[in-house]
Structures are given as structure tokens and as C-alpha cells.
Write a protein that holds these residues in place. Structure first.
Motif, PDB file in Angstrom:
ATOM      1  N   ASP A   1      92.807 -31.366  22.303  1.00  0.00           N
ATOM      2  CA  ASP A   1      94.200 -31.792  22.140  1.00  0.00           C
ATOM      3  C   ASP A   1      95.110 -30.929  23.000  1.00  0.00           C
TER       4      ASP A   1
ATOM      5  N   ARG B   1      99.841 -26.754  17.251  1.00  0.00           N
ATOM      6  CA  ARG B   1      99.579 -25.528  18.019  1.00  0.00           C
ATOM      7  C   ARG B   1     100.471 -24.388  17.544  1.00  0.00           C
TER       8      ARG B   1
ATOM      9  N   GLN C   1      93.086 -19.744  13.281  1.00  0.00           N
ATOM     10  CA  GLN C   1      92.480 -20.565  14.330  1.00  0.00           C
ATOM     11  C   GLN C   1      92.737 -19.941  15.707  1.00  0.00           C
TER      12      GLN C   1
ATOM     13  N   ARG D   1      90.070 -18.488  18.534  1.00  0.00           N
ATOM     14  CA  ARG D   1      89.990 -18.968  19.913  1.00  0.00           C
ATOM     15  C   ARG D   1      90.256 -17.860  20.920  1.00  0.00           C
TER      16      ARG D   1
HETATM   17  C1  HEC Z   1      85.476 -23.602  27.905  1.00  0.00           C
HETATM   18  C2  HEC Z   1      86.703 -24.301  27.554  1.00  0.00           C
HETATM   19  C3  HEC Z   1      87.925 -23.453  27.226  1.00  0.00           C
HETATM   20  C4  HEC Z   1      88.531 -22.522  28.053  1.00  0.00           C
HETATM   21  C5  HEC Z   1      88.143 -22.114  29.468  1.00  0.00           C
HETATM   22  C6  HEC Z   1      89.640 -21.996  27.286  1.00  0.00           C
HETATM   23  N1  HEC Z   1      89.703 -22.598  26.073  1.00  0.00           N
HETATM   24 FE1  HEC Z   1      91.089 -22.258  24.640  1.00  0.00          FE
HETATM   25  N2  HEC Z   1      90.274 -23.720  23.475  1.00  0.00           N
HETATM   26  C7  HEC Z   1      89.108 -24.365  23.756  1.00  0.00           C
HETATM   27  C8  HEC Z   1      88.738 -25.192  22.613  1.00  0.00           C
HETATM   28  C9  HEC Z   1      87.483 -26.056  22.508  1.00  0.00           C
HETATM   29  C10 HEC Z   1      89.735 -24.996  21.662  1.00  0.00           C
HETATM   30  C11 HEC Z   1      89.742 -25.550  20.227  1.00  0.00           C
HETATM   31  C12 HEC Z   1      89.971 -26.998  20.172  1.00  0.00           C
HETATM   32  C13 HEC Z   1      91.336 -27.307  19.713  1.00  0.00           C
HETATM   33  O1  HEC Z   1      91.991 -26.446  19.083  1.00  0.00           O
HETATM   34  O2  HEC Z   1      91.767 -28.447  19.968  1.00  0.00           O
HETATM   35  C14 HEC Z   1      90.689 -24.081  22.234  1.00  0.00           C
HETATM   36  C15 HEC Z   1      91.826 -23.646  21.580  1.00  0.00           C
HETATM   37  C16 HEC Z   1      92.576 -22.557  21.994  1.00  0.00           C
HETATM   38  C17 HEC Z   1      93.627 -21.957  21.209  1.00  0.00           C
HETATM   39  C18 HEC Z   1      94.112 -22.411  19.848  1.00  0.00           C
HETATM   40  C19 HEC Z   1      95.577 -22.767  19.908  1.00  0.00           C
HETATM   41  C20 HEC Z   1      96.087 -23.251  18.583  1.00  0.00           C
HETATM   42  O3  HEC Z   1      97.203 -22.865  18.210  1.00  0.00           O
HETATM   43  O4  HEC Z   1      95.424 -24.061  17.939  1.00  0.00           O
HETATM   44  C21 HEC Z   1      94.065 -20.866  21.917  1.00  0.00           C
HETATM   45  C22 HEC Z   1      95.119 -19.875  21.496  1.00  0.00           C
HETATM   46  C23 HEC Z   1      93.316 -20.843  23.160  1.00  0.00           C
HETATM   47  N3  HEC Z   1      92.427 -21.888  23.173  1.00  0.00           N
HETATM   48  C24 HEC Z   1      93.511 -19.886  24.132  1.00  0.00           C
HETATM   49  C25 HEC Z   1      92.849 -19.880  25.344  1.00  0.00           C
HETATM   50  C26 HEC Z   1      93.084 -18.894  26.386  1.00  0.00           C
HETATM   51  C27 HEC Z   1      94.055 -17.743  26.286  1.00  0.00           C
HETATM   52  C28 HEC Z   1      92.253 -19.208  27.416  1.00  0.00           C
HETATM   53  C29 HEC Z   1      92.082 -18.478  28.731  1.00  0.00           C
HETATM   54  C30 HEC Z   1      91.943 -17.031  28.680  1.00  0.00           C
HETATM   55  C31 HEC Z   1      91.476 -20.398  27.004  1.00  0.00           C
HETATM   56  N4  HEC Z   1      91.882 -20.768  25.749  1.00  0.00           N
HETATM   57  C32 HEC Z   1      90.502 -21.007  27.758  1.00  0.00           C
HETATM   58  C33 HEC Z   1      88.382 -24.309  24.920  1.00  0.00           C
HETATM   59  C34 HEC Z   1      88.672 -23.493  25.997  1.00  0.00           C
END
Ligand code: HEC
Length: 313
Positions: free
Chosen positions: A265, A275, A281, A285
Motif C-alpha cells: 500500500d 501510515r 508496525q 519495518r
Molecule cells: C524489499 C522491499 C522493501 C524495501 C526495500 C523497503 N521496504 Fe519498507 N516496507 C516493506 C513492506 C513489505 C512493508 C509492509 C507492508 C505494508 O505495511 O503495507 C513496509 C512497510 C514499511 C513501513 C511501515 C510504515 C507504516 O506506518 O505502516 C516503514 C516505516 C518502512 N517500510 C520503512 C522503510 C524504509 C525506511 C526503507 C528504506 C531504508 C524501506 N522501508 C525499504 C518493504 C520494503
């Protein structure tokens, strides 16, 4: 303990089925994580297929043999334990209730594989599955285990008393209980009416407190620094060089996991109000995505800047 059927090929097939549903179910439950997602898909489809095959077998069985949906206890089985009333009450419903729960978990998983919107429902329904299995194991042990003496015998007596009481109350209780479990399982997905107001404010206040604990000089977060982190290119893992690799360069867009291909999303709060609303959560992450992309944890300041960036879009 004796499995309560006479030995024939149907029993052998039933045991094979039972072993397979246990195996695929346990694997599917343990591999739901994104790193093992393909194993989860494989075992989940197998699990759903086994549930389907079991339902077909139940139709073909026409109420007889190990694949009957409503299995009536044989008189011999009741004599084993002296828990006849409880066995008579529970056993006819056990397979049906288990299969209903498993069908909900398995088929919602297939739905979630095709429609992103079904993921929440699948998660909630699957969380109920271990409870269903735990109850099933406890009941089977409680009903069929032959006590030899001591504490176990006492337990047996207690169970048979319980059985008598339960049979007095009648089957309606069982049906009501099944319905209650189902409603509770579905209730997990219902929106929480208490979640009014702005949960983002509370999250930002907590993130600020953490950043100040790390560095008392911090007074506010900077969305521009958060954006720079979001777009920064790194060399730790070539398949995920940047946060934007999965979350796309514009956080208002729907993302896609580089490894599993699953939909993520949008990250911007303006298009996805969920978010920056759940610190647990976010911690999960950050704890995962920062090391994967940057090769280290994000500091509290970076987390706050990142969250401020998501709030600014
Ligand atoms: C390999 C894929 C991938 C990468 C690269 C990635 N993310 Fe994510 N991220 C995810 C997934 C899967 C979710 C959880 C799914 C969702 O919440 O819809 C997520 C969710 C998040 C969330 C949760 C936000 C919320 O309020 O729900 C944060 C914070 C986040 N990511 C930070 C980061 C940061 C900082 C980076 C880079 C340093 C990053 N992500 C890189 C896959 C990734």
C-alpha cells in the motif's frame, strides 16, 4: 491410544491425508513471512487443495467411514474411556468445524494471493487456525486417552463428569460455541471504533521523545532529510538499493515488493491514513527494512524524519 476405525485402505488414506494437512498447515503457518513467501504460497495452495479433497471425500463417503463429515462414535470407543456422553456430543461436529476453519483460512489465502484487499481477512482467519488445532488436539487426547492411574485417572473422571453435564446442556451449546468462535475470528478484522482522532500525532510525539533521548539537541524532524533517506541509493544489496525500490520513488504510489511481487500500500499518509499510525508496525519495518537497504539500523532521528516525510506527502 487407538485410532477409532478398523484398518482398511480408507483408514490408510485418511491417515495420509491427516499427515499431509498437518504438514502443509504447519509449513504454511511458519512461512508467512516475505522472505519465505514462495514456500508459503506452495504449502498454502497444497493445504487448500487438501481441504477441498477432504470435502469431496466427505460427499462421496455418504456419512460412512473415516471421511464422513459427521462421524458417529462407535459404542466400543465410548467404552474405552467412560466419556461416552462427551464423545457423542463432540465427535460428530469435530471434522466439520475443523474443515470450516481450515477452508476459511485456506481459501481466504487464495483470495489474498489474487486480490490484495483480502490480505487482512486472510491474516485474521489464519491466526484462528492454531487455536482451532490446539482445541482439536486437547479434545482428542481428552476423549480417547485411556487413563491408567493417579492424576491421569482423576482427570479422566473429571472429564466424564464434564461429559455428563455437557450432554445435559445439549448440542445447542456446541453450535453456539462454534458460532462464537467464528464471530470472534471475524471480529478481529472489524474496525476499532475507539481509533478516532489522529494516531499520527501520538506516534510523532513518541518518535520525537526517542530522538531527544538519543540527542537532546533535536527539536523537530525534517521531511526533506526524510525524503533524502527515502531516495538514497545504497550498495548493501543490489536487489534493494533504496527504500523506493519497493515503495516507489513517489510515496503516494502503490508499491511492489521487489522479491515477492506483492502489492505494498502507498506510504504517504495523505493517500493511506493507516501510515504512521502504528508505532509497533513501524518499529518492525524499520528494524527490517533499514538493515536490508542501508546495512544498519536507522537512528531515531532518521525514523522521525522518514515519518515526517510520509506525513508531508
Ligand atoms: C524489499 C522491499 C522493501 C524495501 C526495500 C523497503 N521496504 Fe519498507 N516496507 C516493506 C513492506 C513489505 C512493508 C509492509 C507492508 C505494508 O505495511 O503495507 C513496509 C512497510 C514499511 C513501513 C511501515 C510504515 C507504516 O506506518 O505502516 C516503514 C516505516 C518502512 N517500510 C520503512 C522503510 C524504509 C525506511 C526503507 C528504506 C531504508 C524501506 N522501508 C525499504 C518493504 C520494503
Amino acid at each position: 491410544m487407538r485410532i477409532p476405525f478398523s484398518g482398511n485402505w480408507k483408514v490408510a488414506l485418511w491417515r495420509l491425508w491427516h499427515g499431509s494437512i498437518v504438514g502443509s498447515g504447519v509449513v504454511a503457518y511458519l512461512t508467512a513471512d516475505e522472505d519465505t513467501f514462495f514456500m508459503h504460497q506452495f504449502s498454502g495452495y497444497l493445504f487448500a487443495g487438501l481441504v477441498g479433497a477432504r470435502l469431496v471425500a466427505a460427499v462421496l463417503a455418504r456419512g460412512k467411514g473415516p471421511f464422513a463429515l459427521r462421524r458417529l462414535a462407535k459404542p466400543g470407543v465410548e467404552a474405552i474411556s467412560g466419556r461416552g456422553p462427551l464423545i457423542r456430543l463432540v465427535m460428530p461436529w469435530m471434522a466439520a468445524i475443523m474443515l470450516l476453519g481450515f477452508a476459511l483460512a485456506g481459501y481466504s489465502g487464495i483470495a489474498a494471493d489474487w486480490f490484495h484487499s483480502a490480505e487482512g481477512l486472510h491474516k485474521a482467519l489464519s491466526e484462528a487456525a492454531p487455536w482451532l488445532v490446539g482445541g482439536h488436539v486437547a479434545l482428542v487426547l481428552g476423549l480417547l486417552w485411556r487413563p491408567k492411574g493417579g492424576v491421569v485417572a482423576l482427570l479422566g473422571t473429571a472429564l466424564s463428569r464434564l461429559g455428563r453435564i455437557a450432554s445435559l446442556l445439549g448440542r445447542r451449546v456446541g453450535v453456539a460455541f462454534g458460532a462464537a468462535v467464528l464471530v470472534a475470528g471475524l471480529g478481529v478484522t472489524a474496525p476499532d471504533p475507539a481509533a478516532a482522532g489522529s494516531p499520527q500525532d501520538a506516534v510523532m510525539a513518541e518518535l520525537l521523545a526517542r530522538a531527544q533521548a538519543e540527542d537532546p539537541a533535536v527539536t523537530a524532524f525534517d521531511p526533506a532529510r526524510g525524503e533524502a533517506l527515502y531516495l538514497s541509493r545504497n550498495t548493501v544489496d543490489a536487489t534493494r538499493p533504496s527504500c523506493s525500490a519497493c515503495h516507489t520513488p513517489d510515496p503516494r504510489n502503490q508499491g511492489e515488493h521487489v522479491k515477492t511481487g506483492r502489492v505494498i500500500d502507498p506510504m504517504a499518509v495523505s493517500v493511506n491514513p493507516e501510515r504512521v499510525s502504528d508505532l509497533g508496525q513501524m518499529d518492525k519495518r524499520f528494524g527490517r527494512d533499514c538493515p536490508a537497504v542501508l546495512g544498519r539500523d536507522c537512528t531515531a532521528l532518521e525514523q522521525g524524519d522518514f515519518a515526517a516525510f510520509l506525513l508531508s506527502r
